[in-house]
Motif scaffolding. Structure first.
Motif, PDB file in Angstrom:
ATOM      1  N   HIS A 184      27.250  21.596   6.271  1.00 30.56           N
ATOM      2  CA  HIS A 184      27.893  21.184   5.013  1.00 30.56           C
ATOM      3  C   HIS A 184      27.383  22.064   3.882  1.00 30.56           C
ATOM      4  CE1 HIS A 184      29.669  17.491   6.545  1.00 30.56           C
ATOM      5  NE2 HIS A 184      28.524  17.191   7.132  1.00 30.56           N
ATOM      6  N   ALA A 220      24.095  19.516   9.612  1.00 31.63           N
ATOM      7  CA  ALA A 220      24.163  18.139  10.093  1.00 31.63           C
ATOM      8  C   ALA A 220      24.074  18.088  11.609  1.00 31.63           C
ATOM      9  CB  ALA A 220      25.458  17.482   9.614  1.00 31.63           C
ATOM     10  N   SER A 260      18.253   7.689  10.880  1.00 31.48           N
ATOM     11  CA  SER A 260      19.251   7.881   9.838  1.00 31.48           C
ATOM     12  C   SER A 260      19.275   9.348   9.421  1.00 31.48           C
ATOM     13  CB  SER A 260      18.875   6.985   8.650  1.00 31.48           C
ATOM     14  OG  SER A 260      19.911   6.963   7.740  1.00 31.48           O
ATOM     15  N   GLY A 261      20.472   9.902   9.322  1.00 32.75           N
ATOM     16  CA  GLY A 261      20.591  11.299   8.905  1.00 32.75           C
ATOM     17  C   GLY A 261      20.470  12.290  10.037  1.00 32.75           C
ATOM     18  N   GLY A 279      22.609  12.893  12.345  1.00 26.39           N
ATOM     19  CA  GLY A 279      23.877  13.539  12.687  1.00 26.39           C
ATOM     20  C   GLY A 279      24.791  12.731  13.594  1.00 26.39           C
ATOM     21  N   LYS A 280      24.512  11.445  13.766  1.00 24.86           N
ATOM     22  CA  LYS A 280      25.288  10.616  14.693  1.00 24.86           C
ATOM     23  C   LYS A 280      26.746  10.485  14.259  1.00 24.86           C
ATOM     24  CE  LYS A 280      22.605   7.045  14.083  1.00 24.86           C
ATOM     25  NZ  LYS A 280      21.694   7.590  13.071  1.00 24.86           N
ATOM     26  N   SER A 281      26.962  10.122  12.987  1.00 27.73           N
ATOM     27  CA  SER A 281      28.341   9.961  12.511  1.00 27.73           C
ATOM     28  C   SER A 281      29.065  11.302  12.504  1.00 27.73           C
ATOM     29  CB  SER A 281      28.359   9.353  11.110  1.00 27.73           C
ATOM     30  OG  SER A 281      27.807   8.058  11.137  1.00 27.73           O
ATOM     31  N   THR A 282      28.332  12.340  12.142  1.00 18.10           N
ATOM     32  CA  THR A 282      28.920  13.687  12.169  1.00 18.10           C
ATOM     33  C   THR A 282      29.435  14.002  13.571  1.00 18.10           C
ATOM     34  OG1 THR A 282      27.359  14.389  10.466  1.00 18.10           O
ATOM     35  CG2 THR A 282      28.434  16.129  11.746  1.00 18.10           C
TER      36      THR A 282
END
Ligand code: ATP
Ligand code: MG
Lengths: 239, 217
Positions: A15, A24, A44-45, A47-50
């Motif tokens: 990003h 990410a 958290s952070g 990169g799971k959602s990414t």
């Protein structure tokens, strides 16, 4: 070996640019076969959602390739990608994302109608999907008249309706109590046992335990994964 | 838990001989705590010596059944009504291992943590599959022929006991994974803070630069 439904090849997502650049995801490769449920865990952070958004074509990688049922997403145009997402990929988000002005059945039928199916047929399939997740009786109710767990089941029905063979779920049990959350996992598990491929992001070990494999992410990199098979000794009948 | 309390609790349901006690104990705890018959007879001998059980004669095969005495019955009642003593729970090897790992030079602690987490997740997955089988079996309510891995009695109560035992193991595994996550993020924080900071409590109070987690979430 079952058919591969989802394949990520050396996928990186960066990003921003220059000083503000954030990596990410860095060089992640992953395959999910039909019948398989894979969990993604990590701080958290990490990169799971990414990862999940890339897997479903909601976001595009900076480098690397995402392939769904043999189709490389990078080769599709905007319309082609939207069609593939609508037909092939089911998403379940933490906040359900139901449309408040539509009933449960209308919410579930929407992707089918957008895809050109006739209203009557779309509704029948929607009600079938609602029955599968055990909330058939809520077909004509609006989201604000349902509990969180019921809304989540409707959201899952929406993700499962049609011929989707890839189900992506980001913290689908977030706000649910442990029994309701477990019900959601059982539905997901059954769907995968019936031939879908699933990718599940979760913080909770007891939920990740429903998956066949767990992939651990840290700072955008896969640091480990539980391969291997079930300890046979545990599954032997003890009678 | 001691074998003694378990046998007394079982004998409160009906008189039994050693092999029966062992079978009942294992059926009700899902085979999670295997006993050997020798252990059962040694324990019965001690219980008889202490006046908590008494033999009621042998059957045609020479097996002696035991039943509770009044003292034994009081002992069982007291056991059900008092909490389990956590002070005497044996120390967990994993806790000791990590405590040593962070104090001994040259140990790659993150790898120790990750190796354990992977193993615990596998264990959790296996337990969850067993649970799924047990739940499917009770959904179907089919006789055990269809589900040989699942134990049940007429009331399905052994099934329930087995499910609860599995849940307990799952909760324990889950707690272990959460603790490992916590260990990992604590280590990251310590690394950022640098050596020595740990010994000055004031450093915690003045800490406003949440460099690790705060900035990312
Ligand atoms: N649109 C964006 N612009 C800039 N950075 C982003 C963007 N989206 C995500 N990031 C960064 O990418 C990294 C990974 O984010 P991601 O949302 O994938 O994490 P996550 O593992 O899902 O975390 P959580 O458990 O908190 O949901 C984070 O450092 C995040 O700040
Ligand atoms: Mg996320």
């Amino acid at each position: 070996m079952s058919e591969t439904i989802l394949r990520l090849e050396d996928v990186t997502r960066i990003h921003g640019t220059g000083e503000a650049q954030v990596t990410a995801l860095a060089g992640v490769s992953l395959e999910v076969a039909a019948g398989e449920l894979v969990a993604v865990m990590g701080p958290s952070g990490s990169g799971k959602s990414t990862l999940l958004n890339l897997a479903g074509g909601l976001d595009a990688p900076t480098t690397g390739t995402v392939v769904i049922e043999g189709q490389a997403l990078g080769q599709l145009g905007k319309d082609g990608l939207a069609r593939l997402r609508r037909r092939r990929v089911g998403f379940v988000f933490q906040d359900f994302n139901l449309i408040p002005s539509l009933t449960a059945a209308e919410n579930v039928a929407l992707p089918l109608e957008l895809d050109g199916q006739r209203v009557g047929k779309a509704r029948r399939r929607a009600v079938d999907a609602l029955n599968t997740v055990g909330v058939g009786e809520l077909a004509d109710r609006y989201p604000d008249k349902m509990s969180g767990g019921q809304q989540q089941r409707v959201a899952i029905a929406r993700a499962l309706v049609g011929d989707r063979r890839l189900v992506l779920a980001d913290e689908p049990t977030g706000a649910l109590d442990s029994h309701t959350g477990e019900g959601v996992l059982r539905v997901l598990r059954e769907r995968c046992d019936a031939g879908a491929a699933g990718l599940l992001v979760t913080h909770e070990a007891r939920h990740a335990a429903w998956a066949d494999r767990v992939v651990f992410l840290r700072d955008g990199v896969v640091v480990d994964s539980t391969g291997g098979d079930v300890a046979e000794s545990l599954l032997e009948p003890t009678a | 838990m001691s074998v003694k309390q378990g046998l007394l609790a079982l004998l409160a349901t009906r008189p039994m001989y050693g092999a029966q006690l062992r079978a009942e104990f294992e059926a009700r705890t899902g085979g999670t705590w295997p006993l050997n018959v020798g252990q059962v007879y040694t324990t019965l001998g001690r219980l008889e010596r202490d006046g908590l059980v008494e033999g009621i004669g042998a059957d045609e095969e020479g097996r002696i059944s035991y039943r509770l005495t009044d003292t034994g019955r009081r002992e069982v009642a007291a056991w059900w009504t008092s909490p389990v003593d956590r002070e005497t729970t044996p120390r967990d090897e994993l806790v000791i291992k990590l405590a040593l790992a962070v104090t001994v030079d040259g140990v790659d602690v993150p790898t120790v943590v990750q190796t354990q987490r992977t193993a615990t997740m596998r264990h959790l997955r296996d337990l969850t599959r067993l649970k799924q089988q047990a739940m499917n079996a009770s959904d179907d309510a089919t006789p055990e022929a269809a589900n040989p891995g699942v134990k049940r009695d007429d009331q399905g109560r052994i099934d329930l006991a087995w499910l609860l035992v599995l849940e307990n193991l799952i909760f324990a595994g889950e707690a272990e994974v959460r603790w490992l996550d916590h260990v990992e993020s604590t280590l990251v924080r310590e690394a950022v803070r640098g050596p020595g900071a740990r010994r000055t409590p004031a450093a915690y109070e003045n800490d406003t630069d949440r460099t690790t987690e705060g900035a990312r979430s």
